[in-house]
Design an enzyme around this catalytic site. Sequence first.
Site, mmCIF file in Angstrom:
data_model
loop_
_atom_site.group_PDB
_atom_site.id
_atom_site.type_symbol
_atom_site.label_atom_id
_atom_site.label_comp_id
_atom_site.label_asym_id
_atom_site.label_seq_id
_atom_site.Cartn_x
_atom_site.Cartn_y
_atom_site.Cartn_z
ATOM 1 N N GLU A 130 -51.217 64.960 70.588
ATOM 2 C CA GLU A 130 -50.325 66.039 70.115
ATOM 3 C C GLU A 130 -49.783 66.960 71.169
ATOM 4 O OE1 GLU A 130 -53.561 65.108 69.319
ATOM 5 O OE2 GLU A 130 -53.823 64.983 67.074
ATOM 6 N N PHE A 192 -66.118 70.255 58.937
ATOM 7 C CA PHE A 192 -65.857 69.172 59.642
ATOM 8 C C PHE A 192 -64.374 69.440 60.118
ATOM 9 C CE2 PHE A 192 -63.985 64.832 60.275
ATOM 10 C CZ PHE A 192 -64.460 64.548 61.441
ATOM 11 N N GLN A 193 -64.163 69.470 61.699
ATOM 12 C CA GLN A 193 -62.956 69.396 62.279
ATOM 13 C C GLN A 193 -62.223 70.929 61.971
ATOM 14 O OE1 GLN A 193 -60.662 65.856 61.825
ATOM 15 N NE2 GLN A 193 -61.417 65.242 63.698
ATOM 16 N N LYS A 242 -55.719 72.105 53.329
ATOM 17 C CA LYS A 242 -55.685 70.634 52.868
ATOM 18 C C LYS A 242 -55.260 71.021 51.389
ATOM 19 C CE LYS A 242 -57.758 66.340 51.983
ATOM 20 N NZ LYS A 242 -59.085 65.585 52.432
ATOM 21 N N MET A 558 -47.500 69.710 95.319
ATOM 22 C CA MET A 558 -47.349 71.056 95.364
ATOM 23 C C MET A 558 -48.647 71.799 95.883
ATOM 24 S SD MET A 558 -45.103 73.314 95.388
ATOM 25 C CE MET A 558 -43.808 73.576 94.464
HETATM 26 C C1 FAD Z 1 -43.639 75.409 90.307
HETATM 27 C C2 FAD Z 1 -42.900 76.365 89.833
HETATM 28 C C3 FAD Z 1 -41.888 76.788 90.876
HETATM 29 C C4 FAD Z 1 -41.127 77.797 90.346
HETATM 30 N N1 FAD Z 1 -40.239 78.477 91.155
HETATM 31 C C5 FAD Z 1 -39.279 79.238 90.658
HETATM 32 C C6 FAD Z 1 -38.086 79.661 91.641
HETATM 33 O O1 FAD Z 1 -37.997 79.373 92.724
HETATM 34 N N2 FAD Z 1 -37.079 80.316 91.039
HETATM 35 C C7 FAD Z 1 -36.986 80.660 89.706
HETATM 36 O O2 FAD Z 1 -36.190 81.463 89.248
HETATM 37 N N3 FAD Z 1 -38.217 80.135 88.806
HETATM 38 C C8 FAD Z 1 -39.025 79.515 89.499
HETATM 39 N N4 FAD Z 1 -40.087 79.120 88.437
HETATM 40 C C9 FAD Z 1 -40.037 79.171 87.015
HETATM 41 C C10 FAD Z 1 -40.503 80.869 86.526
HETATM 42 O O3 FAD Z 1 -41.747 80.892 86.700
HETATM 43 C C11 FAD Z 1 -39.704 81.185 85.502
HETATM 44 O O4 FAD Z 1 -40.251 80.226 84.353
HETATM 45 C C12 FAD Z 1 -38.206 81.467 85.341
HETATM 46 O O5 FAD Z 1 -37.929 82.235 86.494
HETATM 47 C C13 FAD Z 1 -37.715 82.053 84.155
HETATM 48 O O6 FAD Z 1 -36.586 82.025 84.051
HETATM 49 P P1 FAD Z 1 -35.633 83.022 83.037
HETATM 50 O O7 FAD Z 1 -36.190 84.356 83.251
HETATM 51 O O8 FAD Z 1 -34.149 82.762 83.252
HETATM 52 O O9 FAD Z 1 -35.973 82.380 81.626
HETATM 53 P P2 FAD Z 1 -37.100 82.740 80.474
HETATM 54 O O10 FAD Z 1 -38.349 82.978 81.065
HETATM 55 O O11 FAD Z 1 -36.849 81.708 79.516
HETATM 56 O O12 FAD Z 1 -36.441 84.177 79.902
HETATM 57 C C14 FAD Z 1 -35.164 84.081 79.159
HETATM 58 C C15 FAD Z 1 -35.109 85.636 78.997
HETATM 59 O O13 FAD Z 1 -33.736 85.756 78.202
HETATM 60 C C16 FAD Z 1 -33.763 86.476 77.137
HETATM 61 N N5 FAD Z 1 -32.975 85.920 75.945
HETATM 62 C C17 FAD Z 1 -33.176 84.861 75.402
HETATM 63 N N6 FAD Z 1 -32.159 84.804 74.389
HETATM 64 C C18 FAD Z 1 -31.198 85.757 74.532
HETATM 65 C C19 FAD Z 1 -30.026 86.075 74.208
HETATM 66 N N7 FAD Z 1 -29.432 85.515 72.950
HETATM 67 N N8 FAD Z 1 -29.380 87.164 74.840
HETATM 68 C C20 FAD Z 1 -29.856 87.716 75.770
HETATM 69 N N9 FAD Z 1 -31.031 87.491 76.231
HETATM 70 C C21 FAD Z 1 -31.711 86.746 75.863
HETATM 71 C C22 FAD Z 1 -35.211 86.572 76.950
HETATM 72 O O14 FAD Z 1 -35.456 87.720 76.026
HETATM 73 C C23 FAD Z 1 -35.742 86.559 78.271
HETATM 74 O O15 FAD Z 1 -35.991 87.744 78.719
HETATM 75 C C24 FAD Z 1 -41.180 78.293 88.812
HETATM 76 C C25 FAD Z 1 -41.943 77.459 88.073
HETATM 77 C C26 FAD Z 1 -42.835 76.581 88.638
HETATM 78 C C27 FAD Z 1 -43.669 75.932 87.591
HETATM 79 C C1 TPP Z 2 -51.606 71.183 83.610
HETATM 80 C C2 TPP Z 2 -51.734 71.835 84.865
HETATM 81 N N1 TPP Z 2 -52.867 71.669 85.942
HETATM 82 C C3 TPP Z 2 -52.737 72.150 87.075
HETATM 83 C C4 TPP Z 2 -51.387 72.552 87.493
HETATM 84 C C5 TPP Z 2 -51.371 72.999 88.937
HETATM 85 N N2 TPP Z 2 -50.605 72.296 89.821
HETATM 86 C C6 TPP Z 2 -49.095 72.738 89.927
HETATM 87 S S1 TPP Z 2 -48.439 71.408 90.638
HETATM 88 C C7 TPP Z 2 -49.475 70.647 91.161
HETATM 89 C C8 TPP Z 2 -49.087 69.356 91.540
HETATM 90 C C9 TPP Z 2 -48.617 68.359 90.942
HETATM 91 O O1 TPP Z 2 -48.773 66.994 91.546
HETATM 92 P P1 TPP Z 2 -47.643 65.790 91.046
HETATM 93 O O2 TPP Z 2 -47.528 65.799 89.494
HETATM 94 O O3 TPP Z 2 -47.928 64.530 91.812
HETATM 95 O O4 TPP Z 2 -46.326 66.298 91.374
HETATM 96 P P2 TPP Z 2 -45.604 66.622 92.985
HETATM 97 O O5 TPP Z 2 -45.922 68.050 93.273
HETATM 98 O O6 TPP Z 2 -46.438 65.596 93.773
HETATM 99 O O7 TPP Z 2 -44.199 66.427 92.704
HETATM 100 C C10 TPP Z 2 -50.491 71.159 90.425
HETATM 101 C C11 TPP Z 2 -52.089 70.364 90.251
HETATM 102 C C12 TPP Z 2 -50.313 72.532 86.486
HETATM 103 N N3 TPP Z 2 -49.218 73.223 86.983
HETATM 104 N N4 TPP Z 2 -50.546 72.245 85.531
#
Ligand code: FAD
Ligand code: TPP
Lengths: 650, 204
Positions: A130, A192-193, A242, A558
Amino acid sequence: MGTKEGDARTVARNGRSSTATTAETPASDGTDKADQRRERINHTPGAGTERAAAIEAGRREMLTDNLRNQIKSLAERGLTRPRIGADAVCEALLRQGVEVFFGYPGGVVLPFYDVLGDYPELRHVLVRHEQGGAHAADGYARATGKVGVCLGTSGPGATNLVTGIGNAQLDSVPIVAITGNVVGSLLGKDAFQEIDITGITLPCTKHNYLVREANDIPRVFAEAFHIARTGRPGPVHVDLTKDALMGVCTAEHPEVVDLPGFKPTFEGHPRQIRLFAQEIAKARRPVIVAGHGVLIADATNELRELAEKAQIPVVHTLLGVSAMDETHPLSFGFVGMHGWKHANKLIQSADLLIALGMRFDDRVTGHVPTFAPYARIVHVDIDPAEIGKNVAVEIPIVGDVKRVLVALLPQVAQVDPESRAAYLAEIAEWRAESEKTPWHGSGAWRDGQLSADFVVCKIGEASNHDATIVADVGQNQMWAARYAGFRRPNSHISSGGLGTMGFGLPAAMGAAIGRPDKETWAIVGDGGLQMTVQELMTLVQDHVPVKIALLDNHKLGMVRQWQELVYAGNYHSSHLLGPDWIKLAEAYGVAGFRASTPEEVGPAIAAARAVDGPALVHFEIAEQQNVFPMMPAGKGLSDLLEEQFEEPKQ
Amino acid sequence: MSPNGQMPADQAANSAAPQAPAHTAPPARTMPGHGEVHRHVLVAIVLNKPGVLNRVASLMRARSFNIETLAVSHTDLPEVSRMTLTLRGDDVAVEQAAKQLYRLIDVLKVQDVTSDPTVEHEIALIKVRADDRNRGEVLTLAEMYKAKVVDLAAESLIVEATGTEAEVDALIGLLRGFGIKELVRSGTVVMSRGAGSIEEAVKR
Ligand SMILES: Cc1cc2nc3c(=O)[nH]c(=O)nc-3n(C[C@H](O)[C@H](O)[C@H](O)COP(=O)(O)OP(=O)(O)OC[C@H]3O[C@@H](n4cnc5c(N)ncnc54)[C@H](O)[C@@H]3O)c2cc1C
Ligand SMILES: Cc1ncc(C[n+]2csc(CCOP(=O)(O)OP(=O)(O)O)c2C)c(N)n1
Ligand SMILES: [Mg+2]
């Protein structure tokens, strides 16, 4: 659809390409084993046959807008049974323009599956977990701008959906998640469930419903879809007992929804928009930060117009990537923790920061007191709660970013590019410097090992920068966003807020189903792929031609990166084994290819693209390559760690 | 030095070195929510549906807002209920709480009435130890605070006090000397003075 056609066996639409490739393609060595295998497991009823094509054509036909409100009644379908709640669910989905949804059956939703076959217009994709269903709905929604739908049974089926629902919540993605629950009289009896799933989803949905009466179904579904897609989008969860599914339903579907407590503001306040224009006129070093909201609002044209008219450089958040064609001279990549150094410098030196549809996530701002220290900030967001939440701003504007920009544009004076020449030249210089790496382009990281950025870059090129590229989470995600090169809006899909490993493959499946006209690549890590790899089987069964680029570093890369840079090289639990990926892919009936050297990359990508169906490319990349620059936790955008270059050894 | 020679931490500094732009720069960017903490009173008009209280409480918990009191009741409109919340925080944090409440589909209106002219009341029932020797003293105190004695027994009595939170606090403080056996407070309810009505604003 069509359980009645269960015995229709088909010829696999296979086509392992015979394209010459230096990449290893183990099972293509003349044997037809894989093909036979695919043929055998290809039990999608009727798929690939003329009959299936006719059904598909009919289905699309039925879904055209003018027919949407003429959904056939049971009588028109030649059925004499009474209309029950489950019928109302199917009708509601059709009325909302749903053409496909992702589900998994179980006890309490069997009444629904019992009638589903009577609605051949609704395509049901049977996922393998799911969570995959919820991510697929999410990927579908992001790729199409429509509402994605997923479904699970009570208890474990419902809890399995939760990660995907939370992912959609944090990234503002419109999905409707449907679950079944035990009969109303057993609710609260630890049946159940039975699990209090609405209690569980309450804090990670935009809204949720528990429906105990068949006659409430039409209204609840109309509201659920309206809430999911209107204003700031988000997931809505509908839990149906259900007996609600089985009970006779006489209620009509409402034409309008009446939600007095849900009235988003779309138009920006004219006074604020005037101030916005004045700020632009005053600014010497303006910068636009384009967020996910720009894509959600379909405001990419207005964004470009504003940038061009007032000569303002545009940077993106991670989720804003693809809001502006990266080849546009005013488009400068994404900012933040792993963003481009020149983009971060732009923010740190700006005198006006125009934040459009972004929420100042901490991965964007870093240490807030040092964020954009010279800038006044204009913040346009449709959600009032986002304004002033993380960063105090000077000009708040609540509204839909498209409508705000449309109102703003006539008030903005045309700026002569000459007057910004010095500013733009400076940025160009920063950019040239930050894009320079000794191996980028050569394909080899240290000691000839395959460099991940090179792989991603080649995928972008091979697909003409028009494919939908769906990332997983981790280093692979950052490489995808940095190096694939995005030109088309919504061609970049990534799990930003929740950062859900395992997102990539199922989300790519949803995206590919939603945009069959576009090539779809999933760029995933070896850790993330092992979390949802079972969806390979769904790709095969449902003929979803997703190409998977596995960036295999045999590491939770990472995590390893942080352990190297922050935890003094204490690499606990970041090394992990994976299966023989080619064999695994073949076992699922997916064509597998391998590339371990820069030379093998191009041919392997070509081979995967030539397959008429899903394919996986196993890229054996360098194990210790890190993503740079990197903003360490607690630091600001001016404190980036950078790669220390070495002369590439050949 | 890292194992593969990538990045010494001391190399970390790498400034964007911007020149200060021509116009006046704002002071160091402030992080919202770190201002002076006060008590705030919010009134929320919400749909009278099952689960709404849970939604509000869950939101406040999830976002770490510190509710001190919460009073929920019917209104004159059968379809809506009224909640009065008192919480502590700086102005921005409380404004954020109100905006977050607005995100709930079942919330119709939220108003911060802290600095409005209002009538503010709560009710407290205080079971105090009192016998023949000191009952008189308790009664005098209660009278001074316009509180009523609503139950009388040989060794205790129940005082019913109404007033602002501060008034009720004061009386409880004084009664503590006699020994409080049991205490219940309703939480604050407020209503704006004058003809304006938050309920009417909700009627469509
Ligand atoms: C490993 C990892 C590394 C990351 N590194 C970075 C990084 O280096 N840089 C980075 O930027 N992010 C990074 N992120 C992502 C970060 O955590 C955020 O998810 C991201 O920055 C959010 O971008 P956003 O605010 O544009 O989008 P969202 O979080 O989707 O926010 C959207 C915004 O737009 C608004 N909005 C929606 N519809 C409308 C509309 N019609 N008109 C006006 N406003 C609207 C919403 O209210 C909200 O405030 C990383 C994530 C991970 C997992
Ligand atoms: C469900 C979940 N568990 C743990 C993490 C923490 N986490 C972020 S990046 C990462 C490593 C990801 O490894 P891989 O998928 O091999 O990608 P790589 O960074 O090597 O490209 C982990 C464990 C996460 N983001 N999501
Ligand atoms: Mg990995």
